[in-house]
Design a protein around this motif. Structure first.
Motif, PDB file in Angstrom:
ATOM      1  N   ALA A 167       0.831  -1.205   0.000  1.00 50.42           N
ATOM      2  CA  ALA A 167       0.000   0.000   0.000  1.00 50.42           C
ATOM      3  C   ALA A 167       0.868   1.260   0.000  1.00 50.42           C
ATOM      4  O   ALA A 167       0.642   2.192  -0.782  1.00 50.42           O
ATOM      5  CB  ALA A 167      -0.931   0.002   1.209  1.00 50.42           C
ATOM      6  N   PHE A 168       1.871   1.276   0.862  1.00 48.95           N
ATOM      7  CA  PHE A 168       2.733   2.457   0.924  1.00 48.95           C
ATOM      8  C   PHE A 168       3.627   2.566  -0.308  1.00 48.95           C
ATOM      9  O   PHE A 168       3.970   3.669  -0.739  1.00 48.95           O
ATOM     10  CB  PHE A 168       3.552   2.449   2.210  1.00 48.95           C
ATOM     11  CG  PHE A 168       2.742   2.768   3.430  1.00 48.95           C
ATOM     12  CD1 PHE A 168       2.292   4.060   3.659  1.00 48.95           C
ATOM     13  CD2 PHE A 168       2.402   1.779   4.343  1.00 48.95           C
ATOM     14  CE1 PHE A 168       1.527   4.360   4.785  1.00 48.95           C
ATOM     15  CE2 PHE A 168       1.634   2.073   5.463  1.00 48.95           C
ATOM     16  CZ  PHE A 168       1.191   3.369   5.686  1.00 48.95           C
ATOM     17  N   GLU A 169       3.992   1.441  -0.889  1.00 49.77           N
ATOM     18  CA  GLU A 169       4.820   1.459  -2.095  1.00 49.77           C
ATOM     19  C   GLU A 169       4.093   2.102  -3.275  1.00 49.77           C
ATOM     20  O   GLU A 169       4.717   2.764  -4.115  1.00 49.77           O
ATOM     21  CB  GLU A 169       5.239   0.034  -2.469  1.00 49.77           C
ATOM     22  CG  GLU A 169       6.325  -0.544  -1.566  1.00 49.77           C
ATOM     23  CD  GLU A 169       6.541  -2.027  -1.818  1.00 49.77           C
ATOM     24  OE1 GLU A 169       5.901  -2.573  -2.741  1.00 49.77           O
ATOM     25  OE2 GLU A 169       7.356  -2.641  -1.099  1.00 49.77           O
ATOM     26  N   VAL A 170       2.781   1.921  -3.343  1.00 50.10           N
ATOM     27  CA  VAL A 170       2.026   2.478  -4.474  1.00 50.10           C
ATOM     28  C   VAL A 170       1.532   3.894  -4.200  1.00 50.10           C
ATOM     29  O   VAL A 170       0.839   4.482  -5.041  1.00 50.10           O
ATOM     30  CB  VAL A 170       0.824   1.576  -4.851  1.00 50.10           C
ATOM     31  CG1 VAL A 170       1.308   0.215  -5.304  1.00 50.10           C
ATOM     32  CG2 VAL A 170      -0.169   1.443  -3.694  1.00 50.10           C
ATOM     33  N   GLY A 171       1.859   4.453  -3.033  1.00 45.47           N
ATOM     34  CA  GLY A 171       1.542   5.851  -2.791  1.00 45.47           C
ATOM     35  C   GLY A 171       0.577   6.158  -1.676  1.00 45.47           C
ATOM     36  O   GLY A 171       0.183   7.321  -1.498  1.00 45.47           O
ATOM     37  N   ALA A 172       0.149   5.159  -0.906  1.00 43.56           N
ATOM     38  CA  ALA A 172      -0.757   5.429   0.216  1.00 43.56           C
ATOM     39  C   ALA A 172      -0.077   6.324   1.247  1.00 43.56           C
ATOM     40  O   ALA A 172       1.105   6.158   1.543  1.00 43.56           O
ATOM     41  CB  ALA A 172      -1.207   4.127   0.863  1.00 43.56           C
ATOM     42  N   THR A 173      -0.819   7.282   1.767  1.00 41.63           N
ATOM     43  CA  THR A 173      -0.303   8.163   2.806  1.00 41.63           C
ATOM     44  C   THR A 173      -0.509   7.553   4.181  1.00 41.63           C
ATOM     45  O   THR A 173       0.303   7.750   5.087  1.00 41.63           O
ATOM     46  CB  THR A 173      -1.019   9.532   2.752  1.00 41.63           C
ATOM     47  OG1 THR A 173      -1.086   9.987   1.406  1.00 41.63           O
ATOM     48  CG2 THR A 173      -0.285  10.557   3.602  1.00 41.63           C
ATOM     49  N   ASP A 174      -1.598   6.812   4.324  1.00 41.68           N
ATOM     50  CA  ASP A 174      -1.902   6.150   5.592  1.00 41.68           C
ATOM     51  C   ASP A 174      -2.729   4.906   5.286  1.00 41.68           C
ATOM     52  O   ASP A 174      -3.163   4.685   4.158  1.00 41.68           O
ATOM     53  CB  ASP A 174      -2.651   7.102   6.527  1.00 41.68           C
ATOM     54  CG  ASP A 174      -2.415   6.770   7.994  1.00 41.68           C
ATOM     55  OD1 ASP A 174      -1.994   5.636   8.287  1.00 41.68           O
ATOM     56  OD2 ASP A 174      -2.650   7.654   8.846  1.00 41.68           O
ATOM     57  N   TYR A 175      -2.983   4.125   6.337  1.00 46.00           N
ATOM     58  CA  TYR A 175      -3.564   2.791   6.141  1.00 46.00           C
ATOM     59  C   TYR A 175      -4.455   2.483   7.336  1.00 46.00           C
ATOM     60  O   TYR A 175      -4.044   2.640   8.492  1.00 46.00           O
ATOM     61  CB  TYR A 175      -2.404   1.788   6.057  1.00 46.00           C
ATOM     62  CG  TYR A 175      -2.760   0.390   5.643  1.00 46.00           C
ATOM     63  CD1 TYR A 175      -2.648  -0.013   4.321  1.00 46.00           C
ATOM     64  CD2 TYR A 175      -3.166  -0.566   6.586  1.00 46.00           C
ATOM     65  CE1 TYR A 175      -2.928  -1.322   3.933  1.00 46.00           C
ATOM     66  CE2 TYR A 175      -3.452  -1.865   6.213  1.00 46.00           C
ATOM     67  CZ  TYR A 175      -3.323  -2.237   4.882  1.00 46.00           C
ATOM     68  OH  TYR A 175      -3.595  -3.524   4.500  1.00 46.00           O
TER      69      TYR A 175
END
Length: 314
Positions: A102-110
């Motif tokens: 998720a963070f690799e593809v650009g998510a700021t938070d989860y």
């Protein structure tokens, strides 16, 4: 400089989830916080909606048909401004690999499902505030850059900006083997004008002349700068000597047409300008200052020959 502040209009949230019930719950929770909400049921709808509404934040489900959240996130990152829009991924996946992805593809938070609603509300609020402040800081930095490169009185480029741009254009024209022309212009007997009519009138005169120069330099790459007190520089990339001479003569005539009274002048009863023109096809191994010297020499020649004229140094 303006004080940083949060947006006055309610932020727009784009909610993306293939589950209609979840979208309804998210909408209700976000609208209770005062946000505007737009819904999308899959990644493709999300990308289309994003282009249309430019939301302040995207709440994105990971597992969806057509285009899942991970592919959607990559697509959003590629859109103008997409890499600066907060992306909060909401999913039932909580394994380390999914979080990393998720963070690799650009998510700021989860956030994982089932959703802890107070936590979601706080994270959304924090992400919107942070993004808003970041945009305002970007705008403030751009304004500082503009101020650092412009003349405060005439709003033209200042000498530092001229020298930076001149170097850039010299190298570019050398690479493309295109002509680069330079006009140096000086208001005739400007010190005498200032002494006679006062510095406030002198400032107004400089601004009027700057406006004429700006209109005369019509092409996109042209740059008009305040080079010194009453001296101006007009850099004309991809412009040959003949065209530069035409621009200079147009400037001379337009300055005279302003009819700014200058009774002490020995040239005319109005403000006039002397201009020197130089042109060359740059070479990367030559000193760009040579072109400035030629234009300065031509300007001196124009003054020496009686002022209110254009001179060219081949």
């Amino acid at each position: 400089m303006k004080t940083l502040s949060l947006p006055q209009q309610p932020p727009v949230i784009l909610v993306v989830d293939d589950d209609k019930t979840m979208r309804r719950l998210l909408r209700r929770a976000m609208e209770q916080e005062g946000y505007q909400v737009v819904e999308a049921s899959d990644g493709e709808e999300c990308v289309t909606a994003y282009k249309s509404i430019q939301p302040h934040i995207v709440l994105l489900d990971a597992m969806m048909p057509v285009m899942d959240g991970f592919a959607c996130a990559r697509a959003l990152q590629a859109l103008p401004g997409g890499d600066r829009t907060p992306l909060l991924m909401i999913t039932g996946l909580d394994d380390p690999q999914s979080v990393d992805r998720a963070f690799e593809v650009g998510a700021t938070d989860y956030v994982t499902k089932p959703i802890h609603w107070p936590v979601l509300r706080q994270r959304v609020r924090r992400l919107i505030e942070t993004a808003s402040l970041f945009k305002q800081l970007e705008a403030a930095n751009l304004e500082l850059q503009r101020l650092a490169s412009s003349d405060g009185l005439t709003l033209l480029a200042n000498r530092r900006r001229f020298e930076e741009y001149f170097q850039q254009q010299w190298l570019q024209m050398a690479q493309e083997q295109l002509p680069l022309s330079l006009i140096l212009g000086d208001i005739d007997f400007f010190k005498l004008y200032n002494d006679t009519y006062g510095h406030q009138a002198g400032d107004e005169c400089l601004k009027a002349v700057a406006a004429v120069l700006t209109l005369a330099a019509k092409q996109q790459p042209d740059l008009v700068a305040r080079y010194g007190g009453e001296e101006f520089a007009i850099l004309l990339p991809n412009t040959n000597a003949e065209s530069a001479l035409q621009v200079a003569e147009e400037i001379r005539l337009e300055i005279a047409a302003l009819k700014i009274v200058h009774e002490p002048s020995t040239v005319s009863q109005y403000i006039t300008m002397s201009l020197g023109v130089a042109s060359t096809i740059p070479e990367s191994n030559l000193n760009p200052a040579a072109l400035i010297s030629l234009a300065d020499k031509a300007l001196y020649q124009a003054k020496n020959e009686g002022r209110d004229r254009v001179s060219f140094d081949p």
